[in-house]
Design a protein around this motif. Structure first.
Motif, mmCIF file in Angstrom:
data_model
loop_
_atom_site.group_PDB
_atom_site.id
_atom_site.type_symbol
_atom_site.label_atom_id
_atom_site.label_comp_id
_atom_site.label_asym_id
_atom_site.label_seq_id
_atom_site.Cartn_x
_atom_site.Cartn_y
_atom_site.Cartn_z
ATOM 1 N N PHE A 64 15.029 17.598 -22.422
ATOM 2 C CA PHE A 64 15.027 16.227 -21.902
ATOM 3 C C PHE A 64 14.564 16.241 -20.450
ATOM 4 O O PHE A 64 15.221 16.830 -19.599
ATOM 5 N N MET A 65 13.418 15.618 -20.224
ATOM 6 C CA MET A 65 12.874 15.501 -18.874
ATOM 7 C C MET A 65 13.555 14.334 -18.162
ATOM 8 O O MET A 65 13.597 13.218 -18.688
ATOM 9 N N VAL A 66 14.096 14.612 -16.995
ATOM 10 C CA VAL A 66 14.712 13.568 -16.176
ATOM 11 C C VAL A 66 13.804 13.328 -14.974
ATOM 12 O O VAL A 66 13.615 14.219 -14.134
ATOM 13 N N ILE A 67 13.210 12.143 -14.908
ATOM 14 C CA ILE A 67 12.272 11.807 -13.840
ATOM 15 C C ILE A 67 13.062 11.297 -12.634
ATOM 16 O O ILE A 67 13.736 10.265 -12.717
ATOM 17 N N CYS A 68 12.974 12.009 -11.535
ATOM 18 C CA CYS A 68 13.751 11.673 -10.338
ATOM 19 C C CYS A 68 12.833 11.166 -9.227
ATOM 20 O O CYS A 68 11.676 11.578 -9.115
ATOM 21 N N GLU A 69 13.396 10.284 -8.391
ATOM 22 C CA GLU A 69 12.607 9.650 -7.333
ATOM 23 C C GLU A 69 12.719 10.366 -5.991
ATOM 24 O O GLU A 69 11.861 10.190 -5.135
ATOM 25 N N THR A 70 13.793 11.139 -5.808
ATOM 26 C CA THR A 70 13.978 11.832 -4.531
ATOM 27 C C THR A 70 14.423 13.275 -4.784
ATOM 28 O O THR A 70 14.960 13.604 -5.846
ATOM 29 N N GLU A 71 14.227 14.120 -3.775
ATOM 30 C CA GLU A 71 14.679 15.511 -3.880
ATOM 31 C C GLU A 71 16.203 15.579 -3.985
ATOM 32 O O GLU A 71 16.745 16.440 -4.690
ATOM 33 N N ASP A 72 16.889 14.691 -3.300
ATOM 34 C CA ASP A 72 18.353 14.677 -3.373
ATOM 35 C C ASP A 72 18.824 14.368 -4.788
ATOM 36 O O ASP A 72 19.830 14.926 -5.248
ATOM 37 N N GLU A 73 18.113 13.468 -5.463
ATOM 38 C CA GLU A 73 18.475 13.131 -6.844
ATOM 39 C C GLU A 73 18.279 14.338 -7.751
ATOM 40 O O GLU A 73 19.136 14.634 -8.592
ATOM 41 N N VAL A 74 17.175 15.041 -7.587
ATOM 42 C CA VAL A 74 16.959 16.274 -8.349
ATOM 43 C C VAL A 74 18.118 17.239 -8.136
ATOM 44 O O VAL A 74 18.681 17.791 -9.088
ATOM 45 N N GLN A 75 18.466 17.444 -6.901
ATOM 46 C CA GLN A 75 19.530 18.389 -6.565
ATOM 47 C C GLN A 75 20.864 17.957 -7.169
ATOM 48 O O GLN A 75 21.642 18.796 -7.657
ATOM 49 N N HIS A 76 21.134 16.665 -7.125
ATOM 50 C CA HIS A 76 22.395 16.120 -7.654
ATOM 51 C C HIS A 76 22.558 16.454 -9.139
ATOM 52 O O HIS A 76 23.609 16.944 -9.558
ATOM 53 N N TYR A 77 21.517 16.195 -9.936
ATOM 54 C CA TYR A 77 21.601 16.482 -11.370
ATOM 55 C C TYR A 77 21.598 17.987 -11.624
ATOM 56 O O TYR A 77 22.322 18.480 -12.481
ATOM 57 N N TRP A 78 20.781 18.700 -10.875
ATOM 58 C CA TRP A 78 20.671 20.152 -11.080
ATOM 59 C C TRP A 78 22.011 20.851 -10.842
ATOM 60 O O TRP A 78 22.422 21.711 -11.629
ATOM 61 N N ASP A 79 22.670 20.488 -9.770
ATOM 62 C CA ASP A 79 23.939 21.150 -9.439
ATOM 63 C C ASP A 79 24.951 21.000 -10.566
ATOM 64 O O ASP A 79 25.669 21.948 -10.901
ATOM 65 N N GLN A 80 25.003 19.813 -11.163
ATOM 66 C CA GLN A 80 25.997 19.570 -12.208
ATOM 67 C C GLN A 80 25.590 20.185 -13.555
ATOM 68 O O GLN A 80 26.419 20.764 -14.264
ATOM 69 N N LEU A 81 24.310 20.066 -13.905
ATOM 70 C CA LEU A 81 23.864 20.556 -15.207
ATOM 71 C C LEU A 81 23.766 22.074 -15.251
ATOM 72 O O LEU A 81 23.912 22.685 -16.328
ATOM 73 N N SER A 82 23.529 22.701 -14.115
ATOM 74 C CA SER A 82 23.397 24.165 -14.096
ATOM 75 C C SER A 82 24.751 24.869 -14.029
ATOM 76 O O SER A 82 24.852 26.044 -14.381
ATOM 77 N N GLU A 83 25.786 24.150 -13.610
ATOM 78 C CA GLU A 83 27.111 24.773 -13.500
ATOM 79 C C GLU A 83 27.610 25.186 -14.892
ATOM 80 O O GLU A 83 27.778 24.353 -15.786
ATOM 81 N N GLY A 84 27.789 26.464 -15.092
ATOM 82 C CA GLY A 84 28.237 26.980 -16.389
ATOM 83 C C GLY A 84 27.131 27.060 -17.414
ATOM 84 O O GLY A 84 27.373 27.405 -18.578
ATOM 85 N N GLY A 85 25.897 26.738 -17.006
ATOM 86 C CA GLY A 85 24.769 26.764 -17.921
ATOM 87 C C GLY A 85 23.886 27.981 -17.694
ATOM 88 O O GLY A 85 24.290 28.967 -17.080
ATOM 89 N N MET A 86 22.639 27.898 -18.181
ATOM 90 C CA MET A 86 21.692 29.008 -18.067
ATOM 91 C C MET A 86 20.376 28.477 -17.512
ATOM 92 O O MET A 86 19.784 27.555 -18.084
ATOM 93 N N ILE A 87 19.920 29.051 -16.411
ATOM 94 C CA ILE A 87 18.691 28.608 -15.766
ATOM 95 C C ILE A 87 17.490 29.220 -16.494
ATOM 96 O O ILE A 87 17.400 30.446 -16.642
#
Length: 290
Positions: A64-87
């Motif tokens: 699922f591609m999440v289209i983000c408008e700012t770098e902060d938004e990218v970071q916000h989703y990344w931090d939560q989705l990567s926690e306990g996940g696999m990069i």
């Protein structure tokens, strides 16, 4: 936005935990909460989570591609989705995006977090990866899908021959590196990939299509099961590429939701015997005398 077409994620009893997680990550809301089905609304988009049992596991053939408008938004989703996940691809600057990363979260769902511009109002876009015997068939699939559904169109198509972007595995020039298309106004992306992944399309992630009539149900069913597709049970099918669809008449949901549990149960029992859903037979079961 067309919410008659939406993704379905398969779970083994933990759909509610996952629904609550995504509602928190994306500031969404849960719109249906039953032991079998959880529905969530993310940015006005519907996502269905199905407690179907241990039979299928979600994998990265659909992300699922999440289209983000700012770098902060990218970071916000990344931090939560990567926690306990696999990069899968680290969060970094790439030629196609100043800030991008690919991650499989702790629930088994794969996300591409992308800084860029939306082509419409759809923020989360399912992305199909055509691999193994389907590698090189992404364009064929796009043509099938866009001629099957009304109000469809093919958007931007980038082939590997148009520019490599440093892909680690050589790809045929005509293969699709990235393509956008719409089916009845619903956006999807797709790509070909030559890597020998240890997964492929399965029922772990499917697309649900809600229909208004039997004619519409028949049309989608016949088009998607032709030329190598195959019928499954209870409205499920696999198209010629092995991707799973659920073709579901809205009338089925209405009848199954009847406040009279006896009538609803009769409908469910008949539905369980069907491959393609036949509305007339559901109505007969609903109206039959005990």
């Amino acid at each position: 936005m067309n919410n008659d077409i939406f993704p379905c994620l398969w779970y083994d009893g933990d759909a509610k935990e996952s629904a609550e997680f995504y509602a928190k990550v994306f500031n969404g809301r849960i719109t249906a909460d039953t032991p079998m089905v959880m529905n969530i609304d993310l940015f006005g988009q519907k996502l269905m989570l199905l407690n179907g049992g241990p039979h299928f596991k979600k994998n990265a053939s659909v992300s699922f591609m999440v289209i983000c408008e700012t770098e902060d938004e990218v970071q916000h989703y990344w931090d939560q989705l990567s926690e306990g996940g696999m990069i899968l691809m680290p969060l970094d600057s790439y030629s196609w995006s100043k800030k991008y990363g690919w991650v499989q979260d702790r629930c088994g769902v794969t996300w591409q977090i992308f800084l860029g511009e939306k082509s419409g109002d759809q923020k989360i876009i399912p992305t199909l990866m055509f691999i193994h015997e389907n590698n090189g068939k992404a364009m064929e699939a796009i043509r099938l899908y866009t001629r099957t559904f009304p109000n469809s169109k093919i958007g931007n198509v980038l082939r590997y021959g148009d520019g490599s972007e440093g892909h680690p595995i050589p790809e045929p020039a005509e293969n699709i590196q990235h393509a956008h298309f719409e089916i009845d106004g619903y956006s999807l992306f797709c790509m070909d990939n030559s890597y020998n992944h240890q997964f492929d399309f399965n029922e772990g992630i499917s697309m649900v299509v809600m229909t208004d009539t039997q004619e519409e149900t028949d049309r989608y069913w016949n088009a998607l099961t032709a030329d190598g597709g195959r019928a499954s049970m209870c409205g499920w099918l696999k198209d010629p590429f092995g991707f799973s669809w659920q073709i579901v008449p809205k009338r089925l949901i209405q009848l199954m939701s009847d406040p009279d549990p006896e009538k609803a149960q009769k409908v469910v029992q008949v539905m369980m015997t069907m491959q393609k859903i036949v509305i007339e037979d559901l109505e007969k079961a609903y109206n039959s005398q005990v």
